[in-house]
Structures are given as C-alpha cells and as structure tokens.
Enzyme design. Sequence first.
Site, PDB file in Angstrom:
ATOM      1  N   HIS A   1      -7.181  -4.311   9.620  1.00  0.00           N
ATOM      2  CA  HIS A   1      -8.361  -4.866   9.175  1.00  0.00           C
ATOM      3  C   HIS A   1      -9.323  -4.947  10.612  1.00  0.00           C
ATOM      4  CE1 HIS A   1      -5.957  -6.798   5.721  1.00  0.00           C
ATOM      5  NE2 HIS A   1      -6.191  -5.557   5.578  1.00  0.00           N
TER       6      HIS A   1
ATOM      7  N   HIS B   1      -2.809   1.118   8.215  1.00  0.00           N
ATOM      8  CA  HIS B   1      -3.876   0.581   7.831  1.00  0.00           C
ATOM      9  C   HIS B   1      -3.984  -0.928   8.490  1.00  0.00           C
ATOM     10  CE1 HIS B   1      -6.176  -1.788   4.962  1.00  0.00           C
ATOM     11  NE2 HIS B   1      -5.163  -2.627   4.704  1.00  0.00           N
TER      12      HIS B   1
ATOM     13  N   HIS C   1     -12.802  -3.851   3.551  1.00  0.00           N
ATOM     14  CA  HIS C   1     -11.436  -4.234   3.692  1.00  0.00           C
ATOM     15  C   HIS C   1     -10.690  -3.926   4.889  1.00  0.00           C
ATOM     16  CE1 HIS C   1      -7.266  -3.452   1.649  1.00  0.00           C
ATOM     17  NE2 HIS C   1      -7.063  -4.096   2.506  1.00  0.00           N
TER      18      HIS C   1
ATOM     19  N   GLU D   1       0.926  -1.241  -0.126  1.00  0.00           N
ATOM     20  CA  GLU D   1      -0.158   0.081   0.010  1.00  0.00           C
ATOM     21  C   GLU D   1       0.960   1.348   0.142  1.00  0.00           C
ATOM     22  OE1 GLU D   1      -3.137   0.017  -0.410  1.00  0.00           O
ATOM     23  OE2 GLU D   1      -3.995  -2.119   0.260  1.00  0.00           O
TER      24      GLU D   1
HETATM   25  O1  2HA Z   1      -0.471  -5.340   3.214  1.00  0.00           O
HETATM   26  O2  2HA Z   1      -3.397  -5.310   4.169  1.00  0.00           O
HETATM   27  O3  2HA Z   1      -4.411  -3.973   1.939  1.00  0.00           O
HETATM   28  C1  2HA Z   1      -1.448  -6.167   3.377  1.00  0.00           C
HETATM   29  C2  2HA Z   1      -2.887  -5.281   3.335  1.00  0.00           C
HETATM   30  C3  2HA Z   1      -3.121  -4.795   1.836  1.00  0.00           C
HETATM   31 ZN    ZN Z   2      -5.667  -4.377   3.905  1.00  0.00          ZN
END
Ligand code: 2HA
Ligand code: ZN
Length: 268
Positions: free
Chosen positions: A143, A141, A213, A118
């Site tokens: 999840h 970032h 995502h 990313e």
């Molecule tokens: O790098 O989560 O969106 C792994 C991720 C990509």
């Molecule tokens: Zn991701």
Amino acid sequence: MNILENRPRLKEEVYKVAEVAGYLWQKGWAERNGGNITVNVTEWVDDEIRVLPPISERQPIGAVLPHLKGCYFYCKGTNKRMRDLARCPMDNGSIIRICDDCASYEIIADQPVRPTSELPSHLSVHNYLISKGSPYKASVHTHPIELVAMSHSPKFLEKDVATKLLWSMIPETKAFCPRGLGIVPYTLPGSVELADATIAELDDYDVVMWEKHGVFAVDVDVMATFDQVDVLNKSALIYIAAKNMGFEPQGMSEAQMREMSVAFNLPK
Ligand code: 2HA
Ligand code: ZN
C-alpha cells in the site's frame, strides 16, 4: 521443524522476503497486516522436502491452476504483520505445496500459518507467469502511500497517464520500471475478479495499481519487485514535493525521454 536449516539457497530467498517486509513497514506501506508477498521457491526444493507430510488440511485455492502442479511457495500468513515477518519469517509465513489437482494446497513448513487473503491473485499470477515462460518468481502487494493517493484522481487512472508522469520526474524511473504502471479499476480485495484483471494488466506491466487500494508487482525476486515499486513511489514523491512548493513540475521533455530510452535500450 526448521525447513531452512542446511538449505542456504531456500533460506536466502526467505530472508530476502524478511528484508523487504522490513522496508515495507519502515516506508509506512504496511500498516497492521497490510500487503502480502509470495515467492515461487520450487527450484530450491529438494527430494526430502517433496516427501514431507503436510501439516495442514488440504485447502481449496478457489481456482484451477494447471501450471502450478507440484510447485512450492513461501507465502506471508493471513493477518500477519510485515513488521513481525521482518524478524521471524517462518512464524509469520509458511511454505505451501500445490496438490496434484492443481486446485488445492497444503502447508508443509514450519508451522500451520494460513497464507495471505490475496492467495487467489498471487497464485493465479504465478500460474500465468509460468505459462508464459517468465523468469519472474516473486509477487508483492503493498500500500504505497503516494501512489495510492494518486489513484484517487480519475485523470491518473487513464491508460499510461500516471506512467508518463512518473517516468518524467527522474530518468531512473523509466530505466528501472521500464514497463510502467498498469491500472486495475477498484475491485473487491481477495476476489477472483481482481486476480483476472491483474493478470490482464501483467501482459504489459510489471507493476499494477489497484485503484484506491495498493499495487501488485512481479519480478525475478522479491528485492527486484520491491525496487520497481520503490522507484515509482519515489517519482510520486517528487511530483508531490513540487506541487507542495506551489507549482506543476515540468517533467522531462518528450525529447529527453526518447533520448534516454534509446541510450538505455528501453521499450515504448
Ligand atoms: O493482506 O493488503 O489486500 C492484506 C491486504 C489485502
Ligand atoms: Zn491490500
């Protein structure tokens, strides 16, 4: 080499990333290589670092980012695990230098670990933050399970619907995530389109949901960035706990929200 040796401030920033990476794994938000972290460490870079020869070929960023000339970033490595980074941040991430063309980078330490998939989003965001004179240095970032689950319902993707619900679950959420949760409709991971859509939302929000995502968040350092996502996800957990007990949670009233916003001098 060991770039962190005798550089306590740089070491502190990188070890904050390691601590947060451990939390992301423990929370179940970082399966396999999921998530990425970048931190602008330019202010902790000294003249000796500035003349270090690169340990990789020059790589294109995929964008021209004029505000990043001569900047340095710690980046999680692509395909590396947060749970490994938590123990060994310099084996699972690296420090990169943005080249003078503002369109490419080179790795300078400690090992040629290629940065996150990313990277276009992360570096475009840092470019945007600098252009605005923002004090924010870290982007994360990840999840987060319950927030991602909410993004599967169209009603929570409408502007500020999730924000208002999450703020109303517990007073702290608005206090510690005062700009709420922005929304980016589903876009291919790693794409320039995703980066552009994220930047558009960061005008109004510090945390942005990437539909189905994960989230992308920014703040002064990686710990503060993690905290914003953590308080939002805590609210999502409270909402889900109430739903699991068989009822729709009342949420704090508009009047209670207003009272709190005035008392703590919060926006909106
Ligand atoms: O790098 O989560 O969106 C792994 C991720 C990509
Ligand atoms: Zn991701």
